[in-house]
Design an enzyme around this catalytic site. Sequence first.
Site, PDB file in Angstrom:
ATOM      1  N   ASP A 205      59.550  46.166  27.828  1.00  0.00           N
ATOM      2  CA  ASP A 205      60.698  46.378  28.687  1.00  0.00           C
ATOM      3  C   ASP A 205      61.692  45.257  28.346  1.00  0.00           C
ATOM      4  O   ASP A 205      61.283  44.185  27.903  1.00  0.00           O
ATOM      5  CB  ASP A 205      60.260  46.280  30.153  1.00  0.00           C
ATOM      6  CG  ASP A 205      61.440  46.324  31.099  1.00  0.00           C
ATOM      7  OD1 ASP A 205      62.250  47.249  30.979  1.00  0.00           O
ATOM      8  OD2 ASP A 205      61.553  45.417  31.946  1.00  0.00           O
TER       9      ASP A 205
ATOM     10  N   CYS B 274      18.003  17.009  75.885  1.00  0.00           N
ATOM     11  CA  CYS B 274      16.585  16.918  75.550  1.00  0.00           C
ATOM     12  C   CYS B 274      16.221  17.947  74.500  1.00  0.00           C
ATOM     13  O   CYS B 274      17.036  18.777  74.119  1.00  0.00           O
ATOM     14  CB  CYS B 274      15.714  17.110  76.800  1.00  0.00           C
ATOM     15  SG  CYS B 274      15.838  18.781  77.461  1.00  0.00           S
TER      16      CYS B 274
ATOM     17  N   CYS C  41      15.787  41.565  32.012  1.00  0.00           N
ATOM     18  CA  CYS C  41      16.371  42.100  30.779  1.00  0.00           C
ATOM     19  C   CYS C  41      17.315  43.238  31.119  1.00  0.00           C
ATOM     20  O   CYS C  41      17.449  43.632  32.280  1.00  0.00           O
ATOM     21  CB  CYS C  41      15.293  42.571  29.809  1.00  0.00           C
ATOM     22  SG  CYS C  41      14.466  44.083  30.367  1.00  0.00           S
TER      23      CYS C  41
ATOM     24  N   CYS D  90      16.182  46.242  33.210  1.00  0.00           N
ATOM     25  CA  CYS D  90      16.190  46.079  34.667  1.00  0.00           C
ATOM     26  C   CYS D  90      17.540  46.530  35.217  1.00  0.00           C
ATOM     27  O   CYS D  90      17.617  47.271  36.202  1.00  0.00           O
ATOM     28  CB  CYS D  90      15.970  44.614  35.043  1.00  0.00           C
ATOM     29  SG  CYS D  90      14.496  43.869  34.337  1.00  0.00           S
TER      30      CYS D  90
ATOM     31  N   CYS E 238      16.892  21.589  75.322  1.00  0.00           N
ATOM     32  CA  CYS E 238      18.277  22.051  75.097  1.00  0.00           C
ATOM     33  C   CYS E 238      18.422  22.507  73.643  1.00  0.00           C
ATOM     34  O   CYS E 238      18.987  23.577  73.377  1.00  0.00           O
ATOM     35  CB  CYS E 238      19.269  20.920  75.370  1.00  0.00           C
ATOM     36  SG  CYS E 238      19.192  20.240  77.020  1.00  0.00           S
TER      37      CYS E 238
ATOM     38  N   ASP F  11      57.439  43.930  33.653  1.00  0.00           N
ATOM     39  CA  ASP F  11      57.352  42.960  34.754  1.00  0.00           C
ATOM     40  C   ASP F  11      56.475  43.446  35.902  1.00  0.00           C
ATOM     41  O   ASP F  11      56.308  42.747  36.892  1.00  0.00           O
ATOM     42  CB  ASP F  11      58.747  42.584  35.269  1.00  0.00           C
ATOM     43  CG  ASP F  11      59.534  43.790  35.767  1.00  0.00           C
ATOM     44  OD1 ASP F  11      58.909  44.832  36.022  1.00  0.00           O
ATOM     45  OD2 ASP F  11      60.764  43.687  35.892  1.00  0.00           O
TER      46      ASP F  11
END
Length: 832
Positions: A520, A90, A20, A23, A93, A719
């Site tokens: 502008d 194997c 909630c 928390c 490895c 801009d």
Amino acid sequence: MSDSMKNVQKKTIQIEGMSCASCAQSIEKALNKTEGVHEAQVNFAAEKAYVQYDSSTVDESKLVEVVRGTGYDVKEEQEKTILKIGGMTCASCAATVEKALKRTSGVKEVSVNIASEKGTIKYDPSKLSIEELKEVVHKTGYEVLGIEGEDESQQNDHEDDDLKKVKDAKNKMWGSWLFTIPIIIWMIPKMIWGIAWPNHTIFDLGMIVLAIPPLFVYGRKTFITAYRAVSHGGANMDVLIAIGTGAAFLTGPAVFFTPIANYAGVAAMIMAFHLTGRYIEETAKGRASQAIKKLLELGAKTATILVDGEEKKISVEDVQPGDVMLIKPGEKIPTDGEIIEGKTSIDESMATGESMPVERTVGDEVIGATVNQNGLIKVKATKVGKDTFLSQVIKMVEEAQGTKVPIQEFADKITSIFVPAVLLIAAATFILWLVFPDQFQSIGEWANNYLPWVDPTLGTVTLAIFATVAVLVIACPCALGLATPTALMVGSGIGAENGVLIRKGEAIQTIKDVHTIVFDKTGTITKGKPEVTDLVTYGPGDKEGLLQLAASVESGSEHPLGVAIVNDAKDRGLKIKAVKDFTSVTGKGVKATIEGKEVLIGSRKLMSESGIDPSKLEDDMIRLEEEAKTAMLVATENRLLGIVAVADALKDDSIHAIRELKELGLETAMITGDNRRTAKAIAKKVGIDHVVAEVLPDGKVDEIKKLQNKFGTIAMVGDGINDAPALTQADVGIAIGTGTDIAIESSDITLVRGQLSAVIIAVKLSRATFRKIKQNLFWAFIYNIVAIPFAIAGLLHPVIAEIAMAISSISVVTNANMLRRVDIKPSYEINH
């Protein structure tokens, strides 16, 4: 930049276990108290903490430690990769490689399979890279042959997270109802006819046994998070539910020792409704956070690049700047780039919200994730990874969702004291019922005529527990905590889909108070691509000679007006002469030396300051300026040669957009460096109310301040390049981005498309989003203000109280999602 600012870092922490808004408040408070943290904001709906901190004082591990110290867990960043490993013969490895990878810092999980000769690794990408993982394998004596399934695993990781949460919530909901439905059926005879079948002892035992799974199996997380919160000195929604259901359940065993009603079955029903609410809320929250997931899904997964003339398909993550991509009709453009061959139309709706495809040809920029419609094109990649348009959009949407609207500060203050206050009210309710039983029972006797669940004949302790449990489960800080962030999440997502990127949540609240929108001129109201319209000569000399001289001087200028003059001269085949001593006179014009003679181009003021009388061409200047053209005087050797007039065409929708903004109740203004007459002519054309002309670039901030003093709250549209300071000064800065150039730090809102219609979308979306925030906060507050007194008086059955509590949270999230139905489009259409 100061040394302290250099060390400021941002960190997003994914938090698990919040149930909630209380928390979120606890975590935010703990983070903000941490030395070195400048600012921390925790978004309950997004389940994330956004932290700004000084890396010289505190590190990321400390931030994680603080979060965990408050009783919540941190979901660390994790990605998965599958390495093809060569040289293994194997199982030993495989064990060696696996052991080496597991020891590597940042690796979370490893599984090396000798049969498939592959290693599946889950790791923290913030701590190490795939290249470093490969290096670990190499150092053990084996080699990495390649990477498999990277695309699929990444996409699935993004999808899995929310799906798992919803699935988990769904399983808990149905599991709890599996035992709660028999409880309800068994309780009906007792509620209606007072019959405890087959007898009271078996009935009471049955209620206890059936209540255990919903409470302590499917609802155990509620008790766990409640315990964590309390053990760390906090309190959250789960504390209220845990105490409420726990107290109700304990009446079950207590019934064998004292005359009290058995509410064990009611406790199970409360938990079942609570888990149902959580499931629906989780589903609704998933819809609210769809924006990021949708954006992630938009990207292309593979790209076809040309290598020595041969086509090669690679993962989009492997595309590098400079790679030439081949894109066929119907395919997504993998990443941002520039067309180097071909012509096509591209569906850019994912970026701009504009449904009509746009024509693109050689030299044009294209945006990654947009769709190539009908032409075969070659595109040179210019931006990849985090630099792409899509990545920037995702980042901006996440930033917006991580910010707070000012109105939320009030809700946060309430939420921070809400649960402790409710616990006190619940305790007071229990005591008051015991101290003043007659007064409360008289209320119950009256209500019994209208509310079937009110039974004043029950014992005082039973009625006190009944009212206390109702108070605990009716109170709902969740609705308060979800009110703002869910609306902001949905609103920012809708904005991104329509080319409106809300960078700061504060803008949503501020824009509703805006009195005037200031525009502008160049590149905002106009297209920003001026063209030469008139050449007026004075004395000897022809028009081409005048243009040639003007273009030669302007060849040293980067101003759009100068570029227009140069381009026009080149189009006419005129030779540009060599210039010396080029000088730009800010806000007035330019001058340079050609063939030993000084040539001036610019305003009346420039001429006057140079000892040249501009009045001889005043009539022509006035005529051209009244036609909304920028007229520039040309002179040499202290005599006028003539006028070059340039006009910047209005954008297609400027007139319609200004009209609709005024219909929305907004005043409009224009700020420009043009002379007053030209500025007023343009303003008249588009219908702008107020004109501020002849403003030098560094004077825009002061003019915005004057407008703020005159009108109050101001929004400015520019801009985002030379307007950056003014955009920052305005109460709301709205930057018009074009194509891939959207990383405009000075604005609160960025408009991807260049048209002013996007301003209308921004205004309508902001107003609609803030309306939803206000509605959500209103209903959340009203619900608690009205419901808690009823619960105190014993007029609410705890089960009904829990249903109402769940509905309040669900309604807030659902109301936020209803933003999708709001029409934010302009009321007009522009034909393309």
